[in-house]
Write a protein that holds these residues in place. Structure first.
Motif, mmCIF file in Angstrom:
data_model
loop_
_atom_site.group_PDB
_atom_site.id
_atom_site.type_symbol
_atom_site.label_atom_id
_atom_site.label_comp_id
_atom_site.label_asym_id
_atom_site.label_seq_id
_atom_site.Cartn_x
_atom_site.Cartn_y
_atom_site.Cartn_z
ATOM 1 N N LYS A 64 0.990 -1.311 -0.075
ATOM 2 C CA LYS A 64 -0.023 0.129 0.335
ATOM 3 C C LYS A 64 0.912 1.400 0.211
ATOM 4 C CE LYS A 64 -4.016 -2.004 2.394
ATOM 5 N NZ LYS A 64 -4.881 -2.008 3.485
ATOM 6 N N GLY A 65 0.551 2.255 -0.936
ATOM 7 C CA GLY A 65 1.334 3.422 -0.925
ATOM 8 C C GLY A 65 2.481 3.432 -1.840
ATOM 9 N N ARG A 66 2.803 2.076 -2.415
ATOM 10 C CA ARG A 66 3.905 2.003 -3.148
ATOM 11 C C ARG A 66 3.341 1.088 -4.520
ATOM 12 N NH1 ARG A 66 7.609 -1.678 -2.226
ATOM 13 N NH2 ARG A 66 6.535 -3.147 -0.858
ATOM 14 N N PHE A 67 2.393 0.478 -4.777
ATOM 15 C CA PHE A 67 1.995 -0.236 -6.016
ATOM 16 C C PHE A 67 0.746 0.469 -6.325
ATOM 17 C CE2 PHE A 67 4.341 -4.385 -5.303
ATOM 18 C CZ PHE A 67 5.489 -3.771 -5.277
ATOM 19 N N ILE A 68 0.324 0.657 -7.607
ATOM 20 C CA ILE A 68 -0.744 0.946 -8.062
ATOM 21 C C ILE A 68 -1.293 0.000 -9.097
ATOM 22 C CG2 ILE A 68 -2.036 2.815 -9.266
ATOM 23 C CD1 ILE A 68 -0.327 4.695 -7.964
ATOM 24 N N ILE A 69 -2.527 -0.509 -9.106
ATOM 25 C CA ILE A 69 -3.100 -1.283 -9.827
ATOM 26 C C ILE A 69 -4.185 -0.688 -10.703
ATOM 27 C CG2 ILE A 69 -4.862 -2.276 -8.616
ATOM 28 C CD1 ILE A 69 -4.579 -5.100 -10.065
ATOM 29 N N SER A 70 -3.982 -0.983 -12.305
ATOM 30 C CA SER A 70 -5.042 -0.393 -13.102
ATOM 31 C C SER A 70 -5.251 -1.336 -14.165
ATOM 32 C CB SER A 70 -4.409 1.101 -13.390
ATOM 33 O OG SER A 70 -3.372 0.720 -14.331
#
Length: 121
Positions: A64-70
């Motif tokens: 959390k706060g480091r990875f972003i899923i899209s």
């Protein structure tokens, strides 16, 4: 059948970034949830993040706060933007899709073959 092809893995120094992509192809009727799992050396596979068809996201606490899923529904593709990478992020990352191949079938899981991410200290 549904095929998933991951790309974007590799070797990166701690603190660096990588972007994983996973494209789904084949006989796809609809995709519900798309996600990423990982399996560190000698450990069990774990959920990293997933994103629903409505773009709701969920992350394991450690990213959390480091990875972003899209996701790009037009391309049946899911992405994982990884930043501030740590050596403990080293793992084989697997793409997962929960979807169906026809209006008469049920949703089921499909898996990619995995892509290796190595984070050096």
């Amino acid at each position: 059948q549904v095929q998933l092809v991951e790309s974007g893995g590799g070797l990166v120094q701690a603190g660096g970034s990588l972007r994983l992509s996973c494209a789904a192809s084949g006989n796809i009727f609809s995709i519900n949830v798309m996600g990423w799992y990982r399996q560190p050396p000698g450990k069990q596979r774990e959920l990293v993040a997933h994103i629903s068809s409505g773009d709701s996201t969920n992350y394991v606490d450690s990213v959390k706060g480091r990875f972003i899923i899209s996701r790009d529904n037009a391309k049946n593709t899911v992405y994982l933007q990884m930043s501030s990478l740590k050596p403990e992020d080293t793992a084989v990352y697997f793409c997962n899709v929960f979807g169906r191949t026809s209006r008469f079938s049920s949703d089921r899981d499909y898996w990619g073959k995995g892509t290796l991410v190595t984070v050096s200290s």
